[in-house]
Design an enzyme around this catalytic site. Structure first.
Site, short mmCIF file in Angstrom:
data_model
loop_
_atom_site.label_atom_id
_atom_site.label_comp_id
_atom_site.label_asym_id
_atom_site.label_seq_id
_atom_site.Cartn_x
_atom_site.Cartn_y
_atom_site.Cartn_z
CG ASN A 1 62.33 33.92 68.04
OD1 ASN A 1 61.12 33.75 68.03
ND2 ASN A 1 62.96 34.32 69.13
CB VAL B 1 66.56 30.49 61.79
CG1 VAL B 1 65.56 29.94 62.82
CG2 VAL B 1 65.85 30.84 60.49
CB CYS B 2 68.11 32.91 66.78
SG CYS B 2 68.72 32.70 68.45
CB ILE B 3 64.78 28.00 66.94
CG1 ILE B 3 65.26 27.13 65.81
CG2 ILE B 3 63.77 29.03 66.49
CD1 ILE B 3 64.14 26.31 65.18
#
Length: 167
Positions: free
Chosen positions: A83, A90-92
């Site tokens: 992720n 950051v990919c959340i």
């Protein structure tokens, strides 16, 4: 450039003061270059995970319309994780703009809400380190290795942890 008395700057200052007074276990945060919109975050790799023992540095960049819109977070330390994009971003879900996801992966309640603070953001990222979500990976290679070659993934993360201690 927003003035330093803007609502976002005041809110960020309040959060900084709170974190300085009551540190949260697992990370520390402070301003980068005295800019209220740029924060340096140091995260400790969560115990019992592959990242345990690492010290990972990241940068939180807040928009001037925070908290209506989320900050961006980017690891400055090397990070190998499904992720996290190769550039460290950051990919959340909670860092995705508010509202419904046009791709239908996330509900509005999983996405950015103005009630999120630096603390809830960083704790979500730490929890992401503990349990990658490979449904919609940012780093396809890392997700593939995590699924198909757990040993190789573990070795690669251990190198990342060692490197984080040298930096």
């Amino acid at each position: 450039m927003a003035n330093d008395d803007s609502q976002s700057a005041l809110l960020l200052r309040k959060q900084l003061k709170e974190l300085t007074k009551n540190p949260v276990e697992g990370f520390s945060a402070g301003l980068a270059d005295d800019n209220i919109y740029e924060w340096d975050v140091m995260m400790v790799g969560p115990e019992g995970t592959l990242y345990e023992g690492g010290f990972f540095k990241a940068r939180l960049s807040f928009p001037t319309n925070y908290p209506q819109m989320p900050p961006k977070m980017r690891f400055i330390s090397d990070m190998w994780h499904p992720n996290v994009y190769e550039n460290g971003e950051v990919c959340i879900s909670i860092l995705h703009p508010p509202g419904d996801d046009k791709w239908g992966y996330e509900s509005a309640s999983e996405r950015w809400l103005p009630i999120h603070t630096v603390e809830t953001i960083v704790l979500s990222v730490i929890s992401m380190l503990s349990g990658p979500n490979d449904e919609s990976p940012a780093n396809i290679e890392a997700a593939k290795q995590w699924r198909e070659d757990p040993k190789g993934f573990k070795r690669r993360v251990q190198r990342t942890v060692r490197k984080s201690l040298e930096d």
